[in-house]
Design a protein around this motif. Structure first.
Motif, short mmCIF file in Angstrom:
data_model
loop_
_atom_site.label_atom_id
_atom_site.label_comp_id
_atom_site.label_asym_id
_atom_site.label_seq_id
_atom_site.Cartn_x
_atom_site.Cartn_y
_atom_site.Cartn_z
N GLY A 153 0.81 -1.22 0.00
CA GLY A 153 0.00 0.00 0.00
C GLY A 153 0.83 1.26 0.00
N VAL A 154 1.88 1.29 0.81
CA VAL A 154 2.76 2.46 0.88
C VAL A 154 3.45 2.69 -0.46
CG1 VAL A 154 4.90 3.35 1.90
CG2 VAL A 154 3.11 2.41 3.36
N TRP B 168 0.95 3.91 -3.04
CA TRP B 168 0.54 5.28 -2.75
C TRP B 168 1.63 6.26 -3.17
CZ3 TRP B 168 2.44 9.01 0.69
CH2 TRP B 168 1.63 10.14 0.83
N GLU B 169 2.89 5.93 -2.82
CA GLU B 169 4.00 6.81 -3.19
C GLU B 169 4.16 6.91 -4.70
OE1 GLU B 169 7.30 5.24 -0.97
OE2 GLU B 169 6.69 6.28 0.86
N GLN C 129 1.77 6.51 -6.95
CA GLN C 129 0.65 7.30 -7.46
C GLN C 129 0.87 8.78 -7.22
OE1 GLN C 129 -3.16 6.55 -5.61
NE2 GLN C 129 -4.25 7.27 -7.40
N ARG C 130 1.33 9.10 -6.04
CA ARG C 130 1.58 10.50 -5.69
C ARG C 130 2.67 11.11 -6.57
NH1 ARG C 130 4.31 12.26 -0.17
NH2 ARG C 130 5.81 10.92 -1.17
#
Length: 141
Positions: free
Chosen positions: A114-115, A118-119, A121-122
């Motif tokens: 998940g991390v 998320w990173e 995608q960001r």
């Protein structure tokens, strides 16, 4: 893998589960999805209710997104089966031994996945496989 949008994905999960509960033959991917659903009885209500298929899940809801959660289990299964990123199979095997439970090991791994997702995608980039594997290594210490 399942389709190009959220609705197709959720309907695929629902169809796989309906086939499983009706004892109908399943394609390999349907079988994988049904196995993941079977491990999560807390999400069965989401499969049975049309409104839940359409529902958005946000962090403010205080409830885990069941579709994302089950999808991450499937992603981990595919990563381990293909050993992609290279070395994940070994990390997985170590974590299963450490947790003494495959399901619990996958839940721990999801935090790392998940991390990294998320990173990526960001940042608008591909997930950092080295950072992912390092996070998994830290879990087994």
């Amino acid at each position: 893998m399942f389709g190009q949008n959220r609705d197709e994905l959720r309907r695929f999960f629902r169809q796989a589960w309906e086939k499983r509960t009706q004892g109908l033959p399943l394609q390999p991917l349907e079988q994988l999805v049904a196995q993941v659903i079977e491990l999560h009885p807390e999400y069965h209500r989401h499969l049975a209710d049309e409104r839940q298929l359409q529902r958005d899940f946000t962090p403010d809801d205080g409830e885990t997104n069941p579709w994302l959660h089950m999808g991450m289990h499937i992603t981990l299964g595919e990563q381990v089966a293909s050993d992609r990123p290279p070395g994940i199979r070994t990390q997985y095997q170590q974590l299963v031994k450490q947790f003494a439970d495959q399901h619990a090991a996958e839940h721990a791994m999801m935090d790392c996945l998940g991390v990294v997702l998320w990173e990526a995608q960001r940042a608008g980039s591909m997930p950092d496989e080295a950072a992912y594997l390092e996070c998994l290594r830290k879990l087994s210490k």
